[in-house]
Write a protein that holds these residues in place. Structure first.
Motif, PDB file in Angstrom:
ATOM      1  N   ASN B 136       0.846  -1.196   0.000  1.00 49.74           N
ATOM      2  CA  ASN B 136       0.000   0.000   0.000  1.00 49.74           C
ATOM      3  C   ASN B 136       0.878   1.241   0.000  1.00 49.74           C
ATOM      4  N   PHE B 137       0.791   2.014  -1.091  1.00 48.63           N
ATOM      5  CA  PHE B 137       1.496   3.299  -1.155  1.00 48.63           C
ATOM      6  C   PHE B 137       0.463   4.403  -0.935  1.00 48.63           C
ATOM      7  N   LEU B 138       0.692   5.228   0.072  1.00 45.92           N
ATOM      8  CA  LEU B 138      -0.169   6.391   0.311  1.00 45.92           C
ATOM      9  C   LEU B 138       0.697   7.639   0.155  1.00 45.92           C
ATOM     10  N   ILE B 139       0.326   8.521  -0.755  1.00 43.16           N
ATOM     11  CA  ILE B 139       1.169   9.661  -1.122  1.00 43.16           C
ATOM     12  C   ILE B 139       0.802  10.856  -0.249  1.00 43.16           C
ATOM     13  N   ALA B 140       1.746  11.295   0.566  1.00 51.48           N
ATOM     14  CA  ALA B 140       1.454  12.366   1.518  1.00 51.48           C
ATOM     15  C   ALA B 140       1.423  13.747   0.863  1.00 51.48           C
ATOM     16  N   GLU B 141       2.161  13.917  -0.255  1.00 52.49           N
ATOM     17  CA  GLU B 141       2.220  15.251  -0.883  1.00 52.49           C
ATOM     18  C   GLU B 141       0.825  15.693  -1.306  1.00 52.49           C
ATOM     19  N   SER B 142       0.546  16.976  -1.132  1.00 45.03           N
ATOM     20  CA  SER B 142      -0.803  17.462  -1.398  1.00 45.03           C
ATOM     21  C   SER B 142      -1.182  17.293  -2.870  1.00 45.03           C
ATOM     22  N   LYS B 143      -0.210  17.360  -3.767  1.00 45.66           N
ATOM     23  CA  LYS B 143      -0.529  17.249  -5.196  1.00 45.66           C
ATOM     24  C   LYS B 143      -0.390  15.823  -5.708  1.00 45.66           C
ATOM     25  N   GLY B 144      -0.116  14.903  -4.814  1.00 44.22           N
ATOM     26  CA  GLY B 144      -0.063  13.511  -5.214  1.00 44.22           C
ATOM     27  C   GLY B 144       1.224  13.163  -5.951  1.00 44.22           C
ATOM     28  N   LEU B 145       1.230  11.982  -6.569  1.00 47.61           N
ATOM     29  CA  LEU B 145       2.372  11.505  -7.341  1.00 47.61           C
ATOM     30  C   LEU B 145       1.998  11.575  -8.811  1.00 47.61           C
ATOM     31  N   LYS B 146       2.751  12.327  -9.585  1.00 45.83           N
ATOM     32  CA  LYS B 146       2.431  12.483 -11.001  1.00 45.83           C
ATOM     33  C   LYS B 146       2.981  11.288 -11.770  1.00 45.83           C
ATOM     34  N   ILE B 147       2.102  10.663 -12.540  1.00 44.89           N
ATOM     35  CA  ILE B 147       2.517   9.567 -13.426  1.00 44.89           C
ATOM     36  C   ILE B 147       2.078   9.970 -14.824  1.00 44.89           C
ATOM     37  N   ASN B 148       3.050  10.133 -15.692  1.00 47.06           N
ATOM     38  CA  ASN B 148       2.743  10.645 -17.033  1.00 47.06           C
ATOM     39  C   ASN B 148       2.308   9.526 -17.970  1.00 47.06           C
ATOM     40  N   LYS B 149       1.707   9.922 -19.053  1.00 39.05           N
ATOM     41  CA  LYS B 149       1.326   8.966 -20.093  1.00 39.05           C
ATOM     42  C   LYS B 149       2.577   8.255 -20.598  1.00 39.05           C
ATOM     43  N   GLU B 150       2.477   6.951 -20.752  1.00 41.61           N
ATOM     44  CA  GLU B 150       3.575   6.079 -21.210  1.00 41.61           C
ATOM     45  C   GLU B 150       4.650   5.858 -20.145  1.00 41.61           C
ATOM     46  N   GLU B 151       4.523   6.523 -19.002  1.00 39.06           N
ATOM     47  CA  GLU B 151       5.503   6.279 -17.932  1.00 39.06           C
ATOM     48  C   GLU B 151       5.184   4.957 -17.250  1.00 39.06           C
ATOM     49  N   THR B 152       6.223   4.189 -16.962  1.00 36.06           N
ATOM     50  CA  THR B 152       6.050   2.877 -16.329  1.00 36.06           C
ATOM     51  C   THR B 152       6.788   2.835 -15.003  1.00 36.06           C
ATOM     52  N   LEU B 153       6.080   2.400 -13.979  1.00 38.49           N
ATOM     53  CA  LEU B 153       6.689   2.199 -12.658  1.00 38.49           C
ATOM     54  C   LEU B 153       6.734   0.707 -12.359  1.00 38.49           C
ATOM     55  N   THR B 154       7.830   0.272 -11.797  1.00 42.28           N
ATOM     56  CA  THR B 154       7.900  -1.107 -11.306  1.00 42.28           C
ATOM     57  C   THR B 154       7.366  -1.085  -9.874  1.00 42.28           C
ATOM     58  N   VAL B 155       6.082  -1.337  -9.756  1.00 42.31           N
ATOM     59  CA  VAL B 155       5.425  -1.220  -8.461  1.00 42.31           C
ATOM     60  C   VAL B 155       6.040  -2.178  -7.452  1.00 42.31           C
ATOM     61  N   MET B 156       6.361  -3.384  -7.908  1.00 40.36           N
ATOM     62  CA  MET B 156       7.095  -4.303  -7.044  1.00 40.36           C
ATOM     63  C   MET B 156       7.854  -5.308  -7.895  1.00 40.36           C
ATOM     64  N   LYS B 157       8.939  -5.767  -7.340  1.00 42.94           N
ATOM     65  CA  LYS B 157       9.755  -6.794  -7.976  1.00 42.94           C
ATOM     66  C   LYS B 157      10.159  -7.753  -6.859  1.00 42.94           C
ATOM     67  N   PHE B 158      10.014  -9.044  -7.116  1.00 44.74           N
ATOM     68  CA  PHE B 158      10.325  -9.976  -6.026  1.00 44.74           C
ATOM     69  C   PHE B 158      10.861 -11.290  -6.582  1.00 44.74           C
ATOM     70  N   ASN B 159      11.540 -11.998  -5.708  1.00 45.19           N
ATOM     71  CA  ASN B 159      12.095 -13.310  -6.051  1.00 45.19           C
ATOM     72  C   ASN B 159      11.059 -14.383  -5.734  1.00 45.19           C
ATOM     73  N   ILE B 160      11.026 -15.389  -6.598  1.00 43.96           N
ATOM     74  CA  ILE B 160      10.166 -16.541  -6.326  1.00 43.96           C
ATOM     75  C   ILE B 160      11.036 -17.793  -6.316  1.00 43.96           C
ATOM     76  N   THR B 161      10.779 -18.656  -5.344  1.00 43.91           N
ATOM     77  CA  THR B 161      11.484 -19.936  -5.236  1.00 43.91           C
ATOM     78  C   THR B 161      10.433 -21.032  -5.245  1.00 43.91           C
ATOM     79  N   PRO B 162      10.416 -21.859  -6.283  1.00 42.43           N
ATOM     80  CA  PRO B 162       9.379 -22.897  -6.367  1.00 42.43           C
ATOM     81  C   PRO B 162       9.548 -23.932  -5.265  1.00 42.43           C
ATOM     82  N   LYS B 163       8.415 -24.423  -4.763  1.00 45.09           N
ATOM     83  CA  LYS B 163       8.427 -25.458  -3.718  1.00 45.09           C
ATOM     84  C   LYS B 163       7.856 -26.768  -4.236  1.00 45.09           C
ATOM     85  N   THR B 164       7.148 -26.694  -5.375  1.00 41.24           N
ATOM     86  CA  THR B 164       6.550 -27.889  -5.934  1.00 41.24           C
ATOM     87  C   THR B 164       6.391 -27.701  -7.433  1.00 41.24           C
ATOM     88  N   THR B 165       6.145 -28.791  -8.143  1.00 45.60           N
ATOM     89  CA  THR B 165       5.994 -28.693  -9.593  1.00 45.60           C
ATOM     90  C   THR B 165       4.539 -28.393  -9.945  1.00 45.60           C
TER      91      THR B 165
END
Lengths: 390, 207
Positions: B136-165
């Protein structure tokens, strides 16, 4: 063309012109007769019979509904409500304008007696920009106390409304069309069954301290669900607590009401506030989230006498605050999420203040002013709730 | 021109003028009310532009893309999954609440990182109990977080380790199973929830 034909043609044209003029004049008169640029309906809610017990409070709302296809933003309502004040009476200081719809919280009220009934003339106005106003909303909330057993009506008398007219700032009148609408609220007051057990508990609202002046009990009605371990439950709405001291960090509120039945066994209590998530209390002096089914509160600890029934202490786990808006409007939806955060944050930038005893939906710490602390309280409540959920 | 001729020609002209004026005035009144109703209705349904006739809210203001370099894993070889969010128009946001569904019996999730443009999450957790990766990202700035057209954010990136097939999915939670787990992006100032689209990533795990 001979004279006779000409005369006939002239006559026909004159008649058509006359008819057209009459239609036009009648149209203008319709507009002027209602002195209105638009139409709305003014009603009392709820439209089902209110059933309460002596000593309980209940609320009635003066509600306006825009005509189908027309949204006129209402900025003023004056109404008269009459009632038998031997059975019910307005609670002092608890008649409020709907701030969420742009009205000033503190209305103008005048009382007089008419034909053996008490009548309250209530006026609410808005100082807000038209963007805040609504076409359909509650204008006024009336809080009554049930004084004596009996039944009757709260009747709405002649009323006036004004609205924002984008085409003419000087023409603000709105016609009230109440044909077929409910303009009475029926009530039945039952005598208090003093044999039923009394449930008493002390609780708190996260972020509200004892000195915060805009967190009056009348503005913090609780919804309390008592769930018995046989899976039956009873719901008590509009439970008005009483301030019971506390600290600058946390105000205490005491609530009590009679249960509907005298069951045996264990039970739990679910408490919800007007800006707060529902919290389950399953044991006395609870300080952490109760995650088990059922509850450990004992009906054997309850009596029908206020001085001897057990007082439960739930103030160690305050209600989390921030459930203020939903997908569609400023009503609760049972979650604290990004929508609530954005709403409170936007309101906090206004830095709006209200007088002592006032009310603002986004004023989460009840200190009568919008500020960053309201946002922080919401964020902390969200964080706590997410920890419980995940 | 004698009096009779005046009457013969003037009266019809006057009558016609009055008739035409009446019709025009009646029509004008009707059009005015219709236009006001349309404007008010447009406001009621949340048209973001104040003038009737301009485009309403664009669909799918954001696009989520869950991706990985290698969809075919083995038990002893994990991978990295990225959840990206692309803007389809210039907006400022107050909140980005992301819930990614996964199978906790199939994968161990670790090392979750976020785009440096984003603030520190108000809350983040890998919930094995719920099978959700919560941020959960909550933006404290009064004008929010500007995301422009065609701009891409990596909201999250994580490692996965398989435990089963098996064959397993990663997808954005919309809150159907639990309303508190609804992925949501809230616009600054309007507090409107902005629509988005998302994909489902399918990963194969072999021995």
């Amino acid at each position: 063309m001979n004279t006779k034909t000409t005369t006939i043609i002239i006559g026909i044209l004159m008649i058509v012109a006359l008819v057209g003029g009459v239609i036009l004049v009648n149209q203008n008169q319709d507009t002027r007769r209602g002195a209105a640029f638009s139409t709305s309906t003014l009603i009392l809610l709820p439209n089902s019979t209110i059933t309460k017990t002596v000593g309980e409070n209940f609320q009635v709302h003066v509600n306006y509904v825009g005509a189908t296809g027309i949204v006129t933003k209402i900025d003023g309502v004056q109404t008269v409500v009459c009632y038998d004040n031997s059975k019910i009476n307005l609670v002092d200081g608890e008649t409020v304008g709907n701030n969420a719809a742009g009205f000033e919280t503190v209305p103008i009220i005048a009382y007089n007696d008419v034909s053996g009934k008490k009548c309250a003339t209530v006026v609410v106005n808005s100082k807000q920009n038209a963007t805040v106003l609504r076409g359909t909303a509650d204008a006024i909330t009336l809080t009554y106390k049930a004084m004596a057993a009996g039944s009757g009506d709260i009747e709405m008398g002649r009323s006036l409304m004004t609205g924002d007219n984008p085409n003419n700032a000087l023409d603000k009148w709105v016609t009230i069309n109440n044909t077929g609408a409910v303009v009475k609220a029926n009530y039945v007051i039952n005598p208090e069954n003093t044999t039923m057990p009394l449930l008493k508990f002390r609780m708190a609202f996260y972020g509200i301290g004892a000195s915060d002046a805009c967190a009056e009990p009348g503005r913090m009605p609780l919804t309390v669900t008592v769930r018995y371990n046989d899976d039956t439950n009873e719901v008590h709405t509009n439970v008005i607590p009483v301030k019971a001291g506390g600290t600058n960090a946390l105000a205490y509120y005491d609530a009590s009401f009679r249960l509907n039945t005298a069951k045996t066994g264990n039970f739990s209590v679910f408490v919800k506030g007007p800006k707060h998530l529902q919290m389950k209390y399953g044991r006395d002096n609870q300080r952490v989230n109760y995650e088990k089914a059922g509850g450990e509160l004992l009906t054997t600890d309850l009596t029908n006498i206020a001085d001897t029934t057990k007082m439960y202490h739930f103030e160690g786990l305050p209600l989390l605050t921030g459930d203020v808006v939903s997908e569609t409007d400023e009503t609760q939806n049972g979650v604290i999420d990004g929508r609530d955060f954005s709403f409170v944050k936007t309101k906090s930038t206004d830095r709006k203040e209200v007088p002592v005893g006032g009310y603002m939906l986004a004023d989460l710490n009840g200190n009568c002013q919008m500020e960053s602390q309201d946002v922080v309280i919401l964020m902390k409540s969200l964080e706590e709730k997410q920890e419980q959920l995940y | 021109m004698n009096k009779n001729n005046v009457l013969k020609y003037l009266l019809p002209i006057v009558a016609i003028i009055v008739l035409i004026e009446s019709v025009i005035l009646i029509l004008r009144l009707g059009n005015e009310r219709t236009l006001n109703q349309v404007k008010e209705n447009a406001q009621q349904v949340g048209v973001t532009n104040s003038e009737v006739g301009k485009n309403p809210v664009i669909n799918n203001v954001y696009t989520f893309d869950i991706g990985t370099a290698n969809k075919n894993l083995t038990l002893n070889k994990g991978g990295i999954i990225e959840v990206k969010m692309k803007g389809n128009s210039d907006r400022a946001v107050d909140a980005i609440n992301v819930y990614v569904k996964y199978n906790p019996e199939a994968f161990e999730i670790s090392n979750v990182v976020y785009d440096p443009k984003l603030p520190k999450p108000t809350f983040d957790k890998i919930s094995t109990e719920r099978g959700l990766i919560v941020t959960n990202f909550l933006i404290a700035e009064s004008k929010g977080l500007k995301i422009n057209k065609e701009e891409t954010l990596t909201v999250m990136k994580f490692n996965i380790t398989p435990k089963t097939t098996g064959v397993f999915n990663f997808e954005i939670s919309t809150g159907n199973e639990m309303k508190e787990s609804a992925t949501m992006i809230v616009e600054n100032a309007t507090s409107e929830v902005l629509p988005y689209s998302s994909n489902k990533l399918t990963v194969n795990v072999a021995r």
